[in-house]
Scaffold this active site. Sequence first.
Site, PDB file in Angstrom:
ATOM      1  N   LYS A 196      23.034  24.357 -35.279  1.00 32.96           N
ATOM      2  CA  LYS A 196      24.212  25.189 -35.534  1.00 32.96           C
ATOM      3  C   LYS A 196      25.166  24.548 -36.523  1.00 32.96           C
ATOM      4  CE  LYS A 196      24.436  27.075 -30.786  1.00 32.96           C
ATOM      5  NZ  LYS A 196      24.071  28.477 -31.001  1.00 32.96           N
ATOM      6  N   GLY A 250      27.662  30.684 -22.692  1.00 32.27           N
ATOM      7  CA  GLY A 250      28.127  29.727 -21.688  1.00 32.27           C
ATOM      8  C   GLY A 250      28.688  30.347 -20.432  1.00 32.27           C
TER       9      GLY A 250
END
Lengths: 316, 196
Positions: A105, A177
Amino acid sequence: MCGNARIVRGRSRYHEGVSDNPAGTHTTGTARVKRGLAEMLRGGVIMDVVDPDQARVAEDAGAVAVMALERVPADIRRDGGVARMSDPGMIEEIQAAVTVPVMAKCRIGHFAEAQVLESLGVDYVDESEVLTPADEAHHVDKWAFTVPFVCGATDLGEALRRISEGAAMIRSKGEAGTGDIVQAVRHLRSILGDIRALTVADDAELYRRAKELRAPVDLVREVASRGELPVPLFCAGGIATPADAALVMQLGAQATFVGSGIFKSEDPATRAKAIVEATTHHSDPAIIAKVSRGLRSPMLGLAADEIDTHLAERGW
Amino acid sequence: MSLKVGVLALQGAFREHREMFEALGATVVEVRTPSHLGGTDALVLPGGESTTMRKLLDTAGLLDVLCERIDAGTPVLATCAGLILLASEVSDARDVDGDPRVMSVLDCTVRRNAYGPQPASFEAPLTVVGLPGGTFPGVFIRAPVIERTGRGVEVRSLHDGNPVYVASGPVRATTFHPELADDLRLHEQFLSEVTA
């Protein structure tokens, strides 16, 4: 760069009558090659891993690729602070540990991080809202790179803006998350529903829709005639169970990203394998039932409407 | 009656193969379990991730049945990862992989991902033996290299000195992805050889 220097051999007698195509005639970094890797990953699961051990567990479980990062989104959310590109040394260790593709990322708009990742030879760059954005107005110009990019989207307009900047794969943002699938479902339904509506729009309506979507009209026309995005659409954000994977695949996602959902659960190896099987056999409830038995606890999770930081709102 | 082609659909670019064979008038069935193999005249092992596909073949109970079908002479088109599944030897095998050989029906040695990571993936025009109409658009994605071919293996195309399209008995295998090219000729050639 093509060809393999380790192979030194002339044309054998089995090659008689076959004319060689020399290495000089090849082209790297084309849209077809970039989108092509995404097509190879279709029907698979891409798993977040933070070290070589997790990468091997993921590969053994049947992950089609791994995403190398320092902290899974659940920990980024818990720790707060600025989340950045991972340590190149850690990415290299993971590349050495597995044969499946390795993704990493960079922050939204942080083209220098993307350049570093390209130089490391990662297979895909995720310009990700899970990291702290580096630019409040601009995403990376992804056409300028040889390495392909995946970007998150919450709706069709956002997906088409990312594709116009050169993204070769789109994923739902979901709400990373949390272990809560509701946001990913919202994003997929929004993108796919709006595509279905485009397929029955007339030419005048397509101009209007392009303005509303803030997307190039040529791209809008292409989506209207194909009935799908010109690049593969994957699902990310909140997948925690085999049934979650089956749900988003049946809704129309072509592969799944699983972040915190595996290594924040009680038995990551078994859960990873179960989510892989559920993604492949997404329309076979008997198989989903079989692989869902005895998985022990999933990640505890956070309901998406109970959290303060909404990562999906990052990106423009 | 149209030919029935079974496309292995565990993972990877199975949709592209399906669309191309349907465009050529074949009936296509996506194969995810052994029961899907019934009545198929030819098989396709698509591009994808060979490590993943090997594991999924095992858990789906497809490995032995597929081997039996190919041994019995069912024609098979294998592209990229599919070729790796059929190869008799994988030269980059490491201890942690276990034995990466899967079906061993094509006498050749392959090295996985031999050109390097994705930024090295490329397109190149290929001259293919027996394919009329000029060069074929070769799409190579994290492609393997065939380092050695056995005696009975016919090489139909080369790139930079390495075989990229081979034929042996009922097997046709490429290191590139004809399913990603906007060109039906290679699929058409496969079908005409199946019916011949």
